[in-house]
Design an enzyme around this catalytic site. Structure first.
Site, mmCIF file in Angstrom:
data_model
loop_
_atom_site.group_PDB
_atom_site.id
_atom_site.type_symbol
_atom_site.label_atom_id
_atom_site.label_comp_id
_atom_site.label_asym_id
_atom_site.label_seq_id
_atom_site.Cartn_x
_atom_site.Cartn_y
_atom_site.Cartn_z
ATOM 1 N N GLN A 7 40.428 25.691 42.723
ATOM 2 C CA GLN A 7 40.528 27.150 42.804
ATOM 3 C C GLN A 7 39.263 27.721 43.443
ATOM 4 O O GLN A 7 38.149 27.526 42.940
ATOM 5 C CB GLN A 7 40.746 27.761 41.417
ATOM 6 C CG GLN A 7 41.254 29.195 41.556
ATOM 7 C CD GLN A 7 41.191 30.000 40.287
ATOM 8 O OE1 GLN A 7 40.219 29.889 39.531
ATOM 9 N NE2 GLN A 7 42.192 30.826 40.048
ATOM 10 N N TYR A 41 37.996 39.535 40.177
ATOM 11 C CA TYR A 41 36.942 38.989 41.030
ATOM 12 C C TYR A 41 37.066 39.565 42.446
ATOM 13 O O TYR A 41 37.880 40.460 42.682
ATOM 14 C CB TYR A 41 36.951 37.455 40.954
ATOM 15 C CG TYR A 41 36.671 37.022 39.532
ATOM 16 C CD1 TYR A 41 35.421 37.246 38.961
ATOM 17 C CD2 TYR A 41 37.672 36.492 38.719
ATOM 18 C CE1 TYR A 41 35.162 36.919 37.630
ATOM 19 C CE2 TYR A 41 37.425 36.165 37.389
ATOM 20 C CZ TYR A 41 36.167 36.387 36.848
ATOM 21 O OH TYR A 41 35.913 36.089 35.527
ATOM 22 N N ARG A 94 46.606 33.025 43.527
ATOM 23 C CA ARG A 94 46.754 33.539 42.159
ATOM 24 C C ARG A 94 46.488 35.036 42.112
ATOM 25 O O ARG A 94 45.483 35.510 42.654
ATOM 26 C CB ARG A 94 45.790 32.824 41.214
ATOM 27 C CG ARG A 94 46.127 33.084 39.742
ATOM 28 C CD ARG A 94 45.244 32.276 38.812
ATOM 29 N NE ARG A 94 45.952 31.938 37.577
ATOM 30 C CZ ARG A 94 45.391 31.940 36.372
ATOM 31 N NH1 ARG A 94 44.116 32.227 36.226
ATOM 32 N NH2 ARG A 94 46.093 31.616 35.306
ATOM 33 N N GLY A 146 47.019 27.053 29.843
ATOM 34 C CA GLY A 146 45.575 26.959 29.737
ATOM 35 C C GLY A 146 45.173 26.265 28.453
ATOM 36 O O GLY A 146 44.932 25.062 28.421
HETATM 37 C C1 PHB Z 1 35.755 33.376 32.807
HETATM 38 O O1 PHB Z 1 34.833 32.614 33.077
HETATM 39 O O2 PHB Z 1 35.762 34.064 31.796
HETATM 40 C C2 PHB Z 1 36.868 33.495 33.742
HETATM 41 C C3 PHB Z 1 36.805 32.884 34.968
HETATM 42 C C4 PHB Z 1 37.854 33.000 35.847
HETATM 43 C C5 PHB Z 1 38.950 33.757 35.496
HETATM 44 C C6 PHB Z 1 39.042 34.352 34.273
HETATM 45 C C7 PHB Z 1 37.981 34.222 33.388
HETATM 46 O O3 PHB Z 1 39.952 33.902 36.346
#
Ligand code: PHB
Length: 365
Positions: free
Chosen positions: A108, A189, A236, A323
């Site tokens: 990713q 992000y 995603r 997850g």
């Molecule tokens: C996190 O590190 O909290 C984190 C990283 C990537 C994501 C969601 C949460 O997509």
């Protein structure tokens, strides 16, 4: 709505599915999980990560944790990168171990943007974003939590440099022996900061219309497709996730548009975080997003076996990513097959630390 949307298929979680020439033996996918166990300060995956991922090789596909495309893309301590030779070697060890166990693994690709802090960035620089809008909340720095700072809006003439970082990271991912990549355009992000209008107030060709707000994602995708076959690339999104203080005034319209824009390219899959990690409310009709995308739809967000089976049977999803269940159950596919009991995830060991809570969850005897 597809004419057959109400029909029940005879597909299940254990039906194989093919991304081009890559056949996934089942539809139980490992979601990307940040674990903060890379070696610092160089953000190189450590040997124990090879063990961790290889233990989970029976998943139809592993999507390895979010990995920054450049030193400027960092947002958390001890997260791995894919921008140096040492990182490529570290990932190669991981990928060799996964492949030796018969598995498949994508990387990713990640750029955190405003979800970062000067303490984490080269020369303590200010984080960047679509617009100079500070996120509410705290950054995770090596010295603990610190309030997010106001980011600097990227100039249009800096954007080709960002795209180039993804281009290079895509090449490094191939050198490292991954089977494909997932572009992280979710969870608040950088790419999501451009897509959603709560964080994008630009008045240039990267802001305003849906076409403009999705331009950076599309440019990144084109750059990645210079290296990877389209079937080896997933994207995603998280239409209504408010994690990282992000929002959109019309998520249905925004993400229907994105799903359509990503169609016609032969991409491997669209990976959708359905819902809001911060609340149980749901206001988006995911079936519309599924129907607007012409490839495989991977559903995510607190699915269990029963919900996943029913989503696949009703053709609401082609694959489901897990997850915490895969974090705690390396042999989740086998446990699902046997309806066996599941190990309980331990949140205290999710982020950082050693092999405890990482490589020591037991498989069935
Ligand atoms: C996190 O590190 O909290 C984190 C990283 C990537 C994501 C969601 C949460 O997509």
């Amino acid at each position: 709505m597809n004419p057959g949307a109400e029909a029940v298929t005879n597909l299940d979680l254990f039906s194989p599915i093919s991304l081009g020439e890559l056949t996934l033996p089942n539809r139980v996918i490992m979601a990307p999980l940040t674990r903060n166990r890379a070696a610092v300060p160089d953000n190189v995956p450590r040997a124990m990560s090879a063990t961790y991922y290889a233990q989970r090789a029976s998943a139809g596909l592993i999507i390895a944790e979010a990995t920054q495309v450049s030193p400027e893309g960092v947002g958390y301590p001890a997260t791995p990168g894919i921008h140096s030779d040492a990182q490529v070697l570290g990932w190669r060890t991981v990928n060799d171990a996964v492949h030796a166990q018969g598995g498949r693994i994508f990387l990713q690709l990640w750029y955190c943007g405003r979800i970062s802090h000067p303490d984490l960035l080269p020369d303590n620089q200010q984080p960047v974003s679509a617009s100079a809008i500070r996120a509410e909340g705290d950054a995770v720095t090596p010295e603990g939590l610190k309030p997010f700072v106001e980011p600097r809006a990227l100039r249009a003439d800096e954007i080709p440099g960002i795209v180039n970082q993804y281009r290079q990271a895509a090449k490094f991912s191939m050198d490292a022996g991954f089977d494909g990549v997932e572009i992280h355009s979710a969870n608040g992000y950088l790419l999501d900061q451009f897509v959603r209008d709560g964080t994008n107030r630009r008045d240039d060709r990267y802001g305003g219309s849906l076409e403009n707000r999705s331009r950076l994602l599309m440019e990144v995708l084109s750059a990645v497709l210079e290296t990877w076959e389209p079937s080896r690339v997933g994207v995603r999104i998280s239409p209504e996730n408010s994690f990282n203080d992000i929002r959109d005034s019309d998520p249905q319209a925004t993400f229907n548009f994105i799903a359509t824009a990503l169609s016609g390219k032969g991409l491997g899959y669209l990976h959708v975080v359905e819902g809001d990690m911060m609340s149980d409310e749901r206001n988006v009709d995911y079936r519309q997003i599924r129907d607007n995308f012409d490839g495989y739809y991977m559903a995510n967000c607190s699915y269990d076996k029963a919900r996943a089976e029913s989503a696949i049977a009703r053709s609401d999803a082609d694959m489901v990513s897990f997850g915490q269940l895969l974090l705690a159950n390396p042999d989740l596919v086998e446990r699902f097959r046997m309806d066996a009991e599941l190990n309980t995830p331990d949140p205290d060991t999710f982020y950082g630390g050693d092999g405890k809570g990482y490589t020591d969850y037991p498989a069935l005897a």
